[in-house]
Motif scaffolding. Structure first.
Motif, PDB file in Angstrom:
ATOM      1  N   ASP A 284      28.106  -7.064  -8.117  1.00 27.53           N
ATOM      2  CA  ASP A 284      27.330  -8.350  -8.515  1.00 27.53           C
ATOM      3  C   ASP A 284      27.097  -9.434  -7.519  1.00 27.53           C
ATOM      4  OD1 ASP A 284      24.950  -9.972  -9.573  1.00 27.53           O
ATOM      5  OD2 ASP A 284      26.698 -10.944 -10.497  1.00 27.53           O
ATOM      6  N   CYS A 285      26.607  -8.854  -5.814  1.00 27.71           N
ATOM      7  CA  CYS A 285      27.185  -9.867  -4.990  1.00 27.71           C
ATOM      8  C   CYS A 285      26.116 -10.504  -5.098  1.00 27.71           C
ATOM      9  CB  CYS A 285      26.756  -8.280  -3.604  1.00 27.71           C
ATOM     10  SG  CYS A 285      28.384  -7.268  -3.344  1.00 27.71           S
ATOM     11  N   THR A 286      26.443 -11.774  -4.921  1.00 25.82           N
ATOM     12  CA  THR A 286      25.597 -12.677  -4.115  1.00 25.82           C
ATOM     13  C   THR A 286      23.902 -12.471  -2.930  1.00 25.82           C
ATOM     14  OG1 THR A 286      27.530 -14.493  -4.428  1.00 25.82           O
ATOM     15  CG2 THR A 286      25.096 -15.032  -3.057  1.00 25.82           C
ATOM     16  N   ALA A 287      23.256 -12.979  -3.066  1.00 26.60           N
ATOM     17  CA  ALA A 287      22.198 -12.281  -2.509  1.00 26.60           C
ATOM     18  C   ALA A 287      21.290 -13.938  -1.277  1.00 26.60           C
ATOM     19  CB  ALA A 287      20.507 -12.315  -3.159  1.00 26.60           C
ATOM     20  N   HIS A 288      21.836 -13.686   0.114  1.00 30.65           N
ATOM     21  CA  HIS A 288      21.591 -14.140   0.515  1.00 30.65           C
ATOM     22  C   HIS A 288      20.338 -13.753   1.686  1.00 30.65           C
ATOM     23  CE1 HIS A 288      25.757 -15.422   0.614  1.00 30.65           C
ATOM     24  NE2 HIS A 288      26.127 -13.870   0.410  1.00 30.65           N
TER      25      HIS A 288
ATOM     26  N   ALA B 118      28.008  -3.422  12.997  1.00 29.30           N
ATOM     27  CA  ALA B 118      29.226  -3.562  13.502  1.00 29.30           C
ATOM     28  C   ALA B 118      30.184  -4.474  13.175  1.00 29.30           C
ATOM     29  CB  ALA B 118      28.087  -3.563  15.325  1.00 29.30           C
ATOM     30  N   ASP B 119      30.085  -5.710  13.144  1.00 27.94           N
ATOM     31  CA  ASP B 119      30.356  -6.404  13.050  1.00 27.94           C
ATOM     32  C   ASP B 119      31.354  -6.241  11.616  1.00 27.94           C
ATOM     33  OD1 ASP B 119      29.914  -7.800  16.049  1.00 27.94           O
ATOM     34  OD2 ASP B 119      28.737  -8.873  14.485  1.00 27.94           O
ATOM     35  N   ALA B 120      30.478  -6.025  10.873  1.00 25.05           N
ATOM     36  CA  ALA B 120      31.356  -5.735   9.664  1.00 25.05           C
ATOM     37  C   ALA B 120      32.318  -4.752   9.349  1.00 25.05           C
ATOM     38  CB  ALA B 120      30.409  -5.780   8.438  1.00 25.05           C
ATOM     39  N   LYS B 121      31.732  -4.083  10.256  1.00 24.51           N
ATOM     40  CA  LYS B 121      32.285  -2.412  10.584  1.00 24.51           C
ATOM     41  C   LYS B 121      34.039  -2.214  11.018  1.00 24.51           C
ATOM     42  CE  LYS B 121      29.006   0.581  10.179  1.00 24.51           C
ATOM     43  NZ  LYS B 121      27.797   1.893  11.005  1.00 24.51           N
TER      44      LYS B 121
ATOM     45  N   ILE C  86      34.547   0.401  -2.013  1.00 27.77           N
ATOM     46  CA  ILE C  86      34.532  -1.198  -2.063  1.00 27.77           C
ATOM     47  C   ILE C  86      33.259  -1.855  -1.406  1.00 27.77           C
ATOM     48  CG2 ILE C  86      36.083  -3.550  -1.016  1.00 27.77           C
ATOM     49  CD1 ILE C  86      38.333  -1.272  -0.203  1.00 27.77           C
ATOM     50  N   TYR C  87      32.975  -2.717  -2.535  1.00 26.51           N
ATOM     51  CA  TYR C  87      32.104  -3.429  -2.522  1.00 26.51           C
ATOM     52  C   TYR C  87      32.293  -4.858  -1.407  1.00 26.51           C
ATOM     53  CZ  TYR C  87      29.756  -0.582  -5.233  1.00 26.51           C
ATOM     54  OH  TYR C  87      29.021   0.355  -5.962  1.00 26.51           O
ATOM     55  N   PHE C  88      30.791  -5.485  -0.003  1.00 24.39           N
ATOM     56  CA  PHE C  88      31.655  -6.530   0.638  1.00 24.39           C
ATOM     57  C   PHE C  88      30.773  -7.830   0.428  1.00 24.39           C
ATOM     58  CE2 PHE C  88      34.363  -3.336   2.421  1.00 24.39           C
ATOM     59  CZ  PHE C  88      35.388  -4.164   2.200  1.00 24.39           C
ATOM     60  N   ASP C  89      30.694  -8.725   0.568  1.00 23.54           N
ATOM     61  CA  ASP C  89      29.444  -9.451   0.080  1.00 23.54           C
ATOM     62  C   ASP C  89      29.200  -9.281   2.214  1.00 23.54           C
ATOM     63  OD1 ASP C  89      28.574 -12.202   1.412  1.00 23.54           O
ATOM     64  OD2 ASP C  89      28.545 -12.831  -0.748  1.00 23.54           O
ATOM     65  N   THR C  90      28.243  -9.381   2.116  1.00 18.05           N
ATOM     66  CA  THR C  90      27.020  -9.717   3.023  1.00 18.05           C
ATOM     67  C   THR C  90      27.212 -10.476   4.690  1.00 18.05           C
ATOM     68  OG1 THR C  90      25.064  -9.755   2.525  1.00 18.05           O
ATOM     69  CG2 THR C  90      25.442  -7.760   2.506  1.00 18.05           C
ATOM     70  N   LYS C  91      27.401 -11.395   3.591  1.00 17.98           N
ATOM     71  CA  LYS C  91      27.788 -12.903   4.226  1.00 17.98           C
ATOM     72  C   LYS C  91      28.791 -12.924   5.493  1.00 17.98           C
ATOM     73  CE  LYS C  91      26.266 -17.559   4.931  1.00 17.98           C
ATOM     74  NZ  LYS C  91      26.295 -19.216   4.273  1.00 17.98           N
ATOM     75  N   THR C  92      29.566 -13.420   3.570  1.00 19.69           N
ATOM     76  CA  THR C  92      31.421 -13.317   3.914  1.00 19.69           C
ATOM     77  C   THR C  92      31.839 -11.785   4.146  1.00 19.69           C
ATOM     78  OG1 THR C  92      31.758 -13.827   2.019  1.00 19.69           O
ATOM     79  CG2 THR C  92      31.183 -16.017   2.493  1.00 19.69           C
ATOM     80  N   LEU C  93      31.872 -11.174   4.046  1.00 14.83           N
ATOM     81  CA  LEU C  93      32.651  -9.836   3.739  1.00 14.83           C
ATOM     82  C   LEU C  93      33.829 -10.303   2.648  1.00 14.83           C
ATOM     83  CD1 LEU C  93      31.905  -7.506   5.610  1.00 14.83           C
ATOM     84  CD2 LEU C  93      34.076  -7.534   7.014  1.00 14.83           C
ATOM     85  N   ASP C  94      33.614 -11.356   1.946  1.00 16.70           N
ATOM     86  CA  ASP C  94      34.431 -11.308   0.687  1.00 16.70           C
ATOM     87  C   ASP C  94      34.607  -9.483  -0.208  1.00 16.70           C
ATOM     88  OD1 ASP C  94      35.359 -13.722   1.318  1.00 16.70           O
ATOM     89  OD2 ASP C  94      33.845 -14.198   0.594  1.00 16.70           O
ATOM     90  N   VAL C  95      35.498  -9.261  -1.014  1.00 15.39           N
ATOM     91  CA  VAL C  95      35.395  -8.312  -1.270  1.00 15.39           C
ATOM     92  C   VAL C  95      35.144  -8.365  -3.243  1.00 15.39           C
ATOM     93  CG1 VAL C  95      36.815  -6.396  -3.151  1.00 15.39           C
ATOM     94  CG2 VAL C  95      37.552  -6.729  -0.666  1.00 15.39           C
ATOM     95  N   VAL C  96      33.922  -7.794  -3.408  1.00 16.77           N
ATOM     96  CA  VAL C  96      33.358  -8.029  -4.856  1.00 16.77           C
ATOM     97  C   VAL C  96      33.998  -7.168  -5.945  1.00 16.77           C
ATOM     98  CG1 VAL C  96      30.781  -8.671  -5.768  1.00 16.77           C
ATOM     99  CG2 VAL C  96      31.534  -8.915  -3.281  1.00 16.77           C
TER     100      VAL C  96
END
Length: 90
Positions: free
Chosen positions: A24-28, A37-40, A74-84
């Protein structure tokens, strides 16, 4: 006739496990998402090896291995890259 209740139970279990599979990721707004590319690069800098990287709803999701060589999903938040949500092979 016992087959029908058994099949119904198996189907219910499958549906329940599928329902819990997603995070359940936050919608941004897309404009606020970290570039893929930065996330990877940041994820790999944390010691993960990425086998598959994808967008799943409002999350970035990876399949790969952690620094200990264990399989991860692993699921990450698309804005903060926090692990969800994280699942690690035992």
């Amino acid at each position: 006739m016992k087959l029908i209740p058994v099949l119904a139970g198996l189907l219910a279990t499958l549906v329940a496990s599928t329902a819990f599979a997603k995070a359940d990721c936050t919608a941004h707004p897309k404009a606020e998402w970290m570039k893929e590319a930065d996330a990877k690069a940041k994820i790999e800098a944390q010691g993960y090896t990425i086998k598959k990287f994808k967008v799943d709803g409002q999350c970035y999701e990876i399949y790969g291995k952690n620094k200990d060589g264990k399989k991860v999903e692993i699921y990450f938040d698309t804005k903060t890259l926090d692990v969800v949500k994280s699942e690690v092979e035992k």
